[in-house]
Design a protein around this motif. Structure first.
Motif, PDB file in Angstrom:
ATOM      1  N   PRO A 123       0.808  -1.225   0.000  1.00 49.58           N
ATOM      2  CA  PRO A 123       0.000   0.000   0.000  1.00 49.58           C
ATOM      3  C   PRO A 123       0.839   1.272   0.000  1.00 49.58           C
ATOM      4  O   PRO A 123       0.421   2.297  -0.516  1.00 49.58           O
ATOM      5  CB  PRO A 123      -0.826  -0.128   1.283  1.00 49.58           C
ATOM      6  N   LEU A 124       2.035   1.223   0.600  1.00 49.85           N
ATOM      7  CA  LEU A 124       2.884   2.408   0.658  1.00 49.85           C
ATOM      8  C   LEU A 124       3.322   2.832  -0.740  1.00 49.85           C
ATOM      9  O   LEU A 124       3.314   4.021  -1.080  1.00 49.85           O
ATOM     10  CB  LEU A 124       4.105   2.129   1.529  1.00 49.85           C
ATOM     11  N   PHE A 125       3.679   1.848  -1.572  1.00 52.34           N
ATOM     12  CA  PHE A 125       4.117   2.156  -2.932  1.00 52.34           C
ATOM     13  C   PHE A 125       2.942   2.641  -3.782  1.00 52.34           C
ATOM     14  O   PHE A 125       3.079   3.568  -4.590  1.00 52.34           O
ATOM     15  CB  PHE A 125       4.762   0.916  -3.559  1.00 52.34           C
ATOM     16  N   ILE A 126       1.778   2.034  -3.590  1.00 50.20           N
ATOM     17  CA  ILE A 126       0.585   2.459  -4.323  1.00 50.20           C
ATOM     18  C   ILE A 126       0.209   3.887  -3.941  1.00 50.20           C
ATOM     19  O   ILE A 126      -0.127   4.716  -4.804  1.00 50.20           O
ATOM     20  CB  ILE A 126      -0.584   1.492  -4.059  1.00 50.20           C
ATOM     21  N   LEU A 127       0.287   4.211  -2.639  1.00 45.86           N
ATOM     22  CA  LEU A 127       0.000   5.571  -2.182  1.00 45.86           C
ATOM     23  C   LEU A 127       1.016   6.556  -2.749  1.00 45.86           C
ATOM     24  O   LEU A 127       0.659   7.691  -3.117  1.00 45.86           O
ATOM     25  CB  LEU A 127       0.015   5.613  -0.653  1.00 45.86           C
ATOM     26  N   HIS A 128       2.271   6.142  -2.815  1.00 42.55           N
ATOM     27  CA  HIS A 128       3.330   6.973  -3.408  1.00 42.55           C
ATOM     28  C   HIS A 128       2.965   7.375  -4.826  1.00 42.55           C
ATOM     29  O   HIS A 128       2.989   8.567  -5.189  1.00 42.55           O
ATOM     30  CB  HIS A 128       4.648   6.198  -3.371  1.00 42.55           C
ATOM     31  N   LEU A 129       2.601   6.398  -5.644  1.00 48.87           N
ATOM     32  CA  LEU A 129       2.280   6.687  -7.049  1.00 48.87           C
ATOM     33  C   LEU A 129       0.989   7.494  -7.174  1.00 48.87           C
ATOM     34  O   LEU A 129       0.922   8.456  -7.946  1.00 48.87           O
ATOM     35  CB  LEU A 129       2.167   5.381  -7.837  1.00 48.87           C
ATOM     36  N   ALA A 130      -0.046   7.113  -6.425  1.00 54.03           N
ATOM     37  CA  ALA A 130      -1.332   7.809  -6.519  1.00 54.03           C
ATOM     38  C   ALA A 130      -1.182   9.282  -6.152  1.00 54.03           C
ATOM     39  O   ALA A 130      -1.739  10.167  -6.833  1.00 54.03           O
ATOM     40  CB  ALA A 130      -2.353   7.132  -5.619  1.00 54.03           C
ATOM     41  N   ALA A 131      -0.450   9.577  -5.083  1.00 50.57           N
ATOM     42  CA  ALA A 131      -0.279  10.965  -4.647  1.00 50.57           C
ATOM     43  C   ALA A 131       0.527  11.766  -5.665  1.00 50.57           C
ATOM     44  O   ALA A 131       0.225  12.943  -5.935  1.00 50.57           O
ATOM     45  CB  ALA A 131       0.404  10.997  -3.285  1.00 50.57           C
ATOM     46  N   GLY A 186      -2.529  20.135  -4.950  1.00 49.56           N
ATOM     47  CA  GLY A 186      -1.409  19.412  -5.525  1.00 49.56           C
ATOM     48  C   GLY A 186      -0.166  19.338  -4.662  1.00 49.56           C
ATOM     49  O   GLY A 186       0.491  18.297  -4.602  1.00 49.56           O
ATOM     50  N   PHE A 187       0.167  20.426  -3.964  1.00 50.12           N
ATOM     51  CA  PHE A 187       1.402  20.416  -3.178  1.00 50.12           C
ATOM     52  C   PHE A 187       1.377  19.386  -2.051  1.00 50.12           C
ATOM     53  O   PHE A 187       2.326  18.606  -1.902  1.00 50.12           O
ATOM     54  CB  PHE A 187       1.708  21.809  -2.627  1.00 50.12           C
ATOM     55  N   PRO A 188       0.320  19.330  -1.218  1.00 52.69           N
ATOM     56  CA  PRO A 188       0.303  18.283  -0.181  1.00 52.69           C
ATOM     57  C   PRO A 188       0.345  16.866  -0.759  1.00 52.69           C
ATOM     58  O   PRO A 188       1.001  15.984  -0.193  1.00 52.69           O
ATOM     59  CB  PRO A 188      -1.023  18.536   0.552  1.00 52.69           C
ATOM     60  N   CYS A 189      -0.357  16.666  -1.895  1.00 57.92           N
ATOM     61  CA  CYS A 189      -0.373  15.330  -2.503  1.00 57.92           C
ATOM     62  C   CYS A 189       1.016  14.956  -3.018  1.00 57.92           C
ATOM     63  O   CYS A 189       1.496  13.835  -2.794  1.00 57.92           O
ATOM     64  CB  CYS A 189      -1.392  15.280  -3.640  1.00 57.92           C
ATOM     65  N   TYR A 190       1.662  15.891  -3.719  1.00 60.86           N
ATOM     66  CA  TYR A 190       2.989  15.589  -4.258  1.00 60.86           C
ATOM     67  C   TYR A 190       3.986  15.361  -3.125  1.00 60.86           C
ATOM     68  O   TYR A 190       4.830  14.458  -3.204  1.00 60.86           O
ATOM     69  CB  TYR A 190       3.468  16.732  -5.155  1.00 60.86           C
ATOM     70  N   THR A 191       3.880  16.155  -2.065  1.00 62.11           N
ATOM     71  CA  THR A 191       4.760  15.971  -0.902  1.00 62.11           C
ATOM     72  C   THR A 191       4.551  14.597  -0.281  1.00 62.11           C
ATOM     73  O   THR A 191       5.522  13.890   0.046  1.00 62.11           O
ATOM     74  CB  THR A 191       4.492  17.065   0.142  1.00 62.11           C
ATOM     75  N   LEU A 192       3.280  14.217  -0.117  1.00 60.87           N
ATOM     76  CA  LEU A 192       2.969  12.890   0.423  1.00 60.87           C
ATOM     77  C   LEU A 192       3.553  11.801  -0.470  1.00 60.87           C
ATOM     78  O   LEU A 192       4.110  10.805   0.024  1.00 60.87           O
ATOM     79  CB  LEU A 192       1.460  12.718   0.546  1.00 60.87           C
ATOM     80  N   GLY A 193       3.441  11.981  -1.781  1.00 61.06           N
ATOM     81  CA  GLY A 193       3.971  10.993  -2.713  1.00 61.06           C
ATOM     82  C   GLY A 193       5.468  10.818  -2.588  1.00 61.06           C
ATOM     83  O   GLY A 193       5.987   9.695  -2.583  1.00 61.06           O
TER      84      GLY A 193
END
Length: 270
Positions: A123-131, A186-193
């Motif tokens: 799930p961590l890798f999937i969350l990385h890509l999705a974000a 976008g910024f919080p999502c990209y940071t999370l990714g």
């Protein structure tokens, strides 16, 4: 070709028709043609969603490949554009959705036979890509709004008459609002990714970074994103500077996708 390929080809065909209809509607200033283009975009997005779901169900995304990377990214870009068009009553967003969704979808289909070398696990890798996808997708819409903002601003500054289809373009304030919304999401999502990617690398590879150029370009994009976010939220940036920075961020993202992933050596699966 089997039946599972039908949604992908239909999706691209409808996006192509939507692109032509959008261009014809803008140039001809025809509300009916513009409405048709919008309906075609919605139909294309529905098929795009089906295409994505089928690809997930049949195991096409068991490993990261070029096709994997571009298909969900194009879907998120289309979703962001449709949301902007609906919530902000800005139909001009659809004129960017159709051609970009078609281009990225066609690239995804063309690269669909490329085998992936990086397993899609956890799930961590999937969350990385999705974000990351969300961060890049919404910035694509902001970049389109930024390009229109700069064009409109230049015309006003040089006192160029806003004739023809230019009269239908959104006001500068509305275009700037798209940039603000995209940055806020976008910024919080990209940071999370990026953070999830670092954690996944530490767990899977034993270190937070491998040192390849893909990681460095991601940090450059994150720094630019952080600059845009800070300047808008803390210093109240509006107008020209955020528009230019949105274009720079999206251009860097395209460079990462189409140059770094295909030309340079990277451990990130391409």
């Amino acid at each position: 070709m089997n039946w599972t390929d039908i949604p992908s080809y239909l999706c691209l065909a409808i996006y192509a028709l939507a692109t032509v209809a959008s261009l014809a509607g803008v140039l001809g200033r025809s509300p009916r043609v513009k409405k048709t283009a919008g309906l075609l975009c919605v139909a294309g997005f529905a098929l795009h969603t089906l295409w994505l779901l089928i690809s997930i169900a049949d195991g096409s995304f068991s490993a990261v490949s070029r096709g994997f990377y571009l298909l969900p990214l194009s879907w998120i870009l289309a979703l962001a554009g449709l949301l902007v068009a609906r919530r902000q009553h800005m139909d001009i967003a659809l004129h960017f959705v159709a051609p970009w969704a078609f281009f990225l979808g066609a690239c995804a289909l063309g690269f669909s036979g490329t085998p992936g070398s990086l397993p899609l696990v956890g799930p961590l890798f999937i969350l990385h890509l999705a974000a990351i996808f969300v961060g890049v997708g919404v910035m694509a819409v902001a970049a389109g709004a930024g390009a229109l903002f700069l064009w409109q601003e230049s015309a006003i500054k040089h006192k160029t008459p806003l004739d023809g289809f230019r009269k239908d373009l959104p006001a500068l304030g509305a275009l700037d609002k798209v940039n603000a919304m995209a940055t806020l999401v976008g910024f919080p999502c990209y940071t999370l990714g990026v953070l999830c990617g670092l954690l996944w690398a530490r767990i899977s590879w034993g270190s937070f970074m491998s040192g390849d150029f893909k990681e460095w370009i991601s940090f450059i994009i994150l720094a630019l994103y952080a600059l845009l976010f800070h300047q808008r939220q803390a210093l109240g940036w509006r107008g020209r500077k955020p528009a230019i920075l949105a274009l720079v961020i999206f251009a860097a993202s395209l460079f990462s996708m189409f140059v770094v992933n295909t030309v340079l050596s990277t451990q990130h699966g391409f």
